[in-house]
Design an enzyme around this catalytic site. Structure first.
Site, PDB file in Angstrom:
ATOM      1  N   SER A   1      41.017  56.804 -37.931  1.00 28.62           N
ATOM      2  CA  SER A   1      39.725  57.382 -36.960  1.00 28.62           C
ATOM      3  C   SER A   1      40.067  58.179 -35.992  1.00 28.62           C
ATOM      4  O   SER A   1      40.574  59.488 -36.481  1.00 28.62           O
ATOM      5  CB  SER A   1      39.219  56.047 -36.424  1.00 28.62           C
ATOM      6  OG  SER A   1      38.027  56.129 -35.746  1.00 28.62           O
TER       7      SER A   1
ATOM      8  N   HIS B   1      33.494  52.132 -42.105  1.00 27.62           N
ATOM      9  CA  HIS B   1      34.543  52.785 -40.968  1.00 27.62           C
ATOM     10  C   HIS B   1      35.621  51.577 -40.817  1.00 27.62           C
ATOM     11  O   HIS B   1      36.672  51.998 -40.449  1.00 27.62           O
ATOM     12  CB  HIS B   1      33.954  53.226 -39.851  1.00 27.62           C
ATOM     13  CG  HIS B   1      34.750  53.907 -38.867  1.00 27.62           C
ATOM     14  ND1 HIS B   1      35.286  55.086 -39.238  1.00 27.62           N
ATOM     15  CD2 HIS B   1      35.355  53.606 -37.754  1.00 27.62           C
ATOM     16  CE1 HIS B   1      36.114  55.765 -38.221  1.00 27.62           C
ATOM     17  NE2 HIS B   1      36.015  54.648 -37.252  1.00 27.62           N
TER      18      HIS B   1
END
Length: 146
Positions: free
Chosen positions: A27, A136
């Site tokens: 990320s 994610h």
């Protein structure tokens, strides 16, 4: 600069081998990983996972909204380019693994595949590891088989 300064301080420890340092992040950490290997060749390998690689294409394709990239890199085109990992990806020579989830809505798949293609086209040793059906949160709450 902060990350490299920290690394330099850590490598003052004589038990650490500065010729065997890799870098990995996911990320925002993936953003930093891709950005750093575009600025230095001191890492022997990199893993960029579910990264925010291109602020320009991120706007409008991520589920987080249009404000997010502006908070990190601003809105001035020159400032964005200076902080965009993809803008300096043409300088990456570090062998790099790109890890991404096919259903990542936060950092859409194209953020990873564009980096992979850039490296592959230039002959940089690279691999792409995709996880089907994951989003994610793969590293925290993905399926056990992944």
């Amino acid at each position: 600069d902060d990350v490299v300064a920290f690394l330099d301080a850590a490598l003052e420890d004589p038990t650490l081998d500065s010729s065997r340092v890799g870098i990995m992040g996911g990320s925002y950490g993936g953003f930093m990983t891709t950005l750093l290997v575009g600025r230095t060749d001191r890492f022997v390998a990199a893993i960029s996972e579910r990264a925010f690689n291109d602020p320009v294409s991120f706007v409008g394709s991520s589920d987080i909204g249009v404000f997010f990239p502006d908070e990190y890199v601003g809105t001035d085109p020159e400032r964005i380019a200076a902080q965009s990992p993809m803008a300096s990806a043409h300088r990456i020579t570090t062998p790099t693994m790109v890890i991404h989830s096919e259903e990542d809505l936060r950092c859409p798949l194209e953020q990873g595949t564009r980096l992979f293609v850039e490296l592959k086209r230039r002959g940089v040793p690279t691999e792409l590891l995709l996880f089907p059906g994951e989003g994610h949160e793969l590293s925290r709450s993905g399926r056990p088989k992944h």
